[in-house]
Motif scaffolding. Sequence first.
Motif, mmCIF file in Angstrom:
data_model
loop_
_atom_site.group_PDB
_atom_site.id
_atom_site.type_symbol
_atom_site.label_atom_id
_atom_site.label_comp_id
_atom_site.label_asym_id
_atom_site.label_seq_id
_atom_site.Cartn_x
_atom_site.Cartn_y
_atom_site.Cartn_z
ATOM 1 N N ILE A 186 0.853 -1.205 0.000
ATOM 2 C CA ILE A 186 0.000 0.000 0.000
ATOM 3 C C ILE A 186 0.880 1.243 0.000
ATOM 4 C CG2 ILE A 186 -1.524 1.409 1.464
ATOM 5 C CD1 ILE A 186 -3.137 -0.588 -0.003
ATOM 6 N N ALA A 187 1.924 1.252 0.812
ATOM 7 C CA ALA A 187 2.833 2.408 0.853
ATOM 8 C C ALA A 187 3.478 2.625 -0.511
ATOM 9 C CB ALA A 187 3.887 2.216 1.936
ATOM 10 N N SER A 188 3.840 1.554 -1.179
ATOM 11 C CA SER A 188 4.400 1.645 -2.526
ATOM 12 C C SER A 188 3.363 2.198 -3.504
ATOM 13 C CB SER A 188 4.869 0.260 -2.973
ATOM 14 O OG SER A 188 5.300 0.274 -4.305
ATOM 15 N N ASP A 189 2.136 1.733 -3.369
ATOM 16 C CA ASP A 189 1.054 2.261 -4.206
ATOM 17 C C ASP A 189 0.894 3.760 -3.987
ATOM 18 O OD1 ASP A 189 0.603 -0.355 -5.029
ATOM 19 O OD2 ASP A 189 -1.261 -0.598 -3.892
ATOM 20 N N GLN A 190 0.985 4.188 -2.745
ATOM 21 C CA GLN A 190 0.830 5.601 -2.430
ATOM 22 C C GLN A 190 1.941 6.430 -3.064
ATOM 23 O OE1 GLN A 190 0.489 5.315 1.852
ATOM 24 N NE2 GLN A 190 -1.747 5.318 1.742
ATOM 25 N N GLN A 191 3.149 5.890 -3.085
ATOM 26 C CA GLN A 191 4.255 6.586 -3.744
ATOM 27 C C GLN A 191 4.005 6.707 -5.240
ATOM 28 O OE1 GLN A 191 7.729 4.373 -2.527
ATOM 29 N NE2 GLN A 191 7.920 5.506 -0.615
ATOM 30 N N ALA A 192 3.250 5.762 -5.784
ATOM 31 C CA ALA A 192 2.904 5.788 -7.209
ATOM 32 C C ALA A 192 1.647 6.615 -7.476
ATOM 33 C CB ALA A 192 2.711 4.358 -7.721
ATOM 34 N N GLY A 193 1.079 7.194 -6.425
ATOM 35 C CA GLY A 193 -0.059 8.085 -6.604
ATOM 36 C C GLY A 193 -1.433 7.473 -6.427
ATOM 37 N N GLY B 102 -4.881 8.339 1.162
ATOM 38 C CA GLY B 102 -5.868 8.339 2.230
ATOM 39 C C GLY B 102 -6.098 6.977 2.855
ATOM 40 N N THR B 103 -5.472 5.947 2.328
ATOM 41 C CA THR B 103 -5.587 4.609 2.906
ATOM 42 C C THR B 103 -4.465 4.431 3.916
ATOM 43 O OG1 THR B 103 -6.522 3.701 0.874
ATOM 44 C CG2 THR B 103 -5.535 2.129 2.404
ATOM 45 N N ASP B 104 -4.804 4.039 5.119
ATOM 46 C CA ASP B 104 -3.791 3.750 6.136
ATOM 47 C C ASP B 104 -3.227 2.358 5.849
ATOM 48 O OD1 ASP B 104 -2.868 2.406 8.680
ATOM 49 O OD2 ASP B 104 -3.181 4.449 9.435
#
Length: 184
Positions: free
Chosen positions: A133-140, A144-146
């Motif tokens: 998930i953290a990697s996904d967040q870095q990809a944009g 908002g997902t913890d």
Amino acid sequence: MRKRVLDVAEESFQARGYHASSLGDLMMAAGITGGALHHHFPTKKALAMAVIEERVAAAVEQTWIAPLLAAASAREGVRSVFEAVAAELERQGFVRGCPLNNLAHELALADPDFRIALSGIFSTWRQALADKIASDQQAGVEQGTDPQRFAALAVAAYSGAMSMAKTAQDASILRDCLAALKPV
């Protein structure tokens, strides 16, 4: 010989449980003597710890972590695992449950060493999901997902679904979870 004993123990613990699997039954199924068994595993607990550390951890890695890491996103990885497991259970026609869940339910309160080993597998699984998930967040995506909460929810949903599927002998609960895991 060690591999054969682990194969038999893994199968027996999954089908009947740790406590219902006697060393005598395991020796007979593996076709070995007590001396041969004790050469590799001095106690039943040592055998169970090897099953947990070598087989159950590997099953979580193969079933969950590797597909998750190969997926385009965490959410897509979770969906693909639910789909693959549901399809396999439907093909089998029966549900024995998740090996990690089965042993955790039976052994977590029986012995602190079992609890620590099983908890470690759950932690590794959750961390892999959170990291994805953290990697996904870095990809944009997944803003908002913890990551830790998503990981806890995904593991809990799967674990609960597998317990329910085992109890009902029906994999459709996995399909219900899959439907609720629509892409964002």
